[in-house]
Design a protein around this motif. Structure first.
Motif, PDB file in Angstrom:
ATOM      1  N   LEU A  90      86.768  13.526 107.246  1.00 38.39           N
ATOM      2  CA  LEU A  90      88.076  13.182 106.708  1.00 38.39           C
ATOM      3  C   LEU A  90      89.185  14.000 107.362  1.00 38.39           C
ATOM      4  O   LEU A  90      90.217  13.453 107.771  1.00 38.39           O
ATOM      5  N   GLY A  91      88.972  15.297 107.470  1.00 35.87           N
ATOM      6  CA  GLY A  91      89.991  16.174 108.049  1.00 35.87           C
ATOM      7  C   GLY A  91      90.323  15.810 109.486  1.00 35.87           C
ATOM      8  O   GLY A  91      91.498  15.780 109.881  1.00 35.87           O
ATOM      9  N   VAL A  92      89.303  15.503 110.265  1.00 33.07           N
ATOM     10  CA  VAL A  92      89.511  15.127 111.669  1.00 33.07           C
ATOM     11  C   VAL A  92      90.211  13.767 111.745  1.00 33.07           C
ATOM     12  O   VAL A  92      91.161  13.589 112.516  1.00 33.07           O
ATOM     13  N   ALA A  93      89.771  12.815 110.924  1.00 34.47           N
ATOM     14  CA  ALA A  93      90.390  11.484 110.923  1.00 34.47           C
ATOM     15  C   ALA A  93      91.848  11.567 110.476  1.00 34.47           C
ATOM     16  O   ALA A  93      92.695  10.823 110.969  1.00 34.47           O
ATOM     17  N   ARG A  94      92.147  12.477 109.568  1.00 37.23           N
ATOM     18  CA  ARG A  94      93.508  12.621 109.045  1.00 37.23           C
ATOM     19  C   ARG A  94      94.503  12.957 110.155  1.00 37.23           C
ATOM     20  O   ARG A  94      95.673  12.603 110.058  1.00 37.23           O
ATOM     21  N   VAL A  95      94.055  13.636 111.215  1.00 32.28           N
ATOM     22  CA  VAL A  95      94.958  13.966 112.321  1.00 32.28           C
ATOM     23  C   VAL A  95      94.865  12.943 113.456  1.00 32.28           C
ATOM     24  O   VAL A  95      95.359  13.174 114.557  1.00 32.28           O
ATOM     25  N   GLY A  96      94.212  11.814 113.173  1.00 30.59           N
ATOM     26  CA  GLY A  96      94.189  10.718 114.137  1.00 30.59           C
ATOM     27  C   GLY A  96      93.096  10.771 115.181  1.00 30.59           C
ATOM     28  O   GLY A  96      93.174  10.071 116.190  1.00 30.59           O
TER      29      GLY A  96
END
Length: 162
Positions: A90-96
């Motif tokens: 989630l954290g990685v996806a949150r920054v695109g």
């Protein structure tokens, strides 16, 4: 390209940041994100998310990769690992960033040459591939190995396209 590798865990998540320029790799940073084992699960996950967000903001990677969940003999341990892995994804996806995901055997094969390598062999090869690195423990070594594996896969994909 700056590549972040992550070895998720609820107690300790290892991380490693490398620079990949063609086939040349160099170390930027590595470490461990730790949660309080006495804290409730939700609080631990929230803390992991906060620490990961700060790490992503500090290093601004263009690519990231996460080690896949392996099934432990203890189902509770596997579930805790899966929770931590979900926060990391989630954290990685949150920054695109769409993270690469690699099984431990594939990471070991990419770094050591055999999928059955021991942790000490992975640590030694990471140190050889990133000269002068001081590795902040086994979790950080595994995370750097994940980053190296991802860098190799990205380079291979670019060669096939180009």
């Amino acid at each position: 390209m700056i590549v972040l590798g992550l070895d998720p865990g609820l107690g300790t998540t290892g991380w490693g940041v490398i620079r990949a320029e063609g086939n040349r790799l160099s170390h930027i940073a590595n470490g461990r994100l730790k949660t309080d084992t006495a804290a409730p699960l939700a609080r631990r996950l929230a803390h992991l998310d906060t620490m990961l967000a700060a790490l992503l903001a500090d290093h601004g990677p263009q690519a990231a990769a996460v080690e896949e969940v392996f099934v432990n003999t203890n189902p509770q341990s596997t579930l805790k690992l899966a929770h931590a892995r979900g926060i990391v994804l989630l954290g990685v996806a949150r920054v695109g960033i769409d993270p690469g995901e690699y099984a431990a055997r594939l990471v070991k094969k990419a770094v050591v040459g055999t999928g059955g390598a021991e942790k000490a062999q992975v640590h030694a090869m990471v140190a050889r591939l990133l000269p002068g690195v001081t590795i902040a423990g086994a979790d950080a070594a595994d995370a750097l190995a994940v980053a190296i594996c991802h860098a190799h896969h990205l380079a291979s994909a670019r060669r096939q396209v180009g």
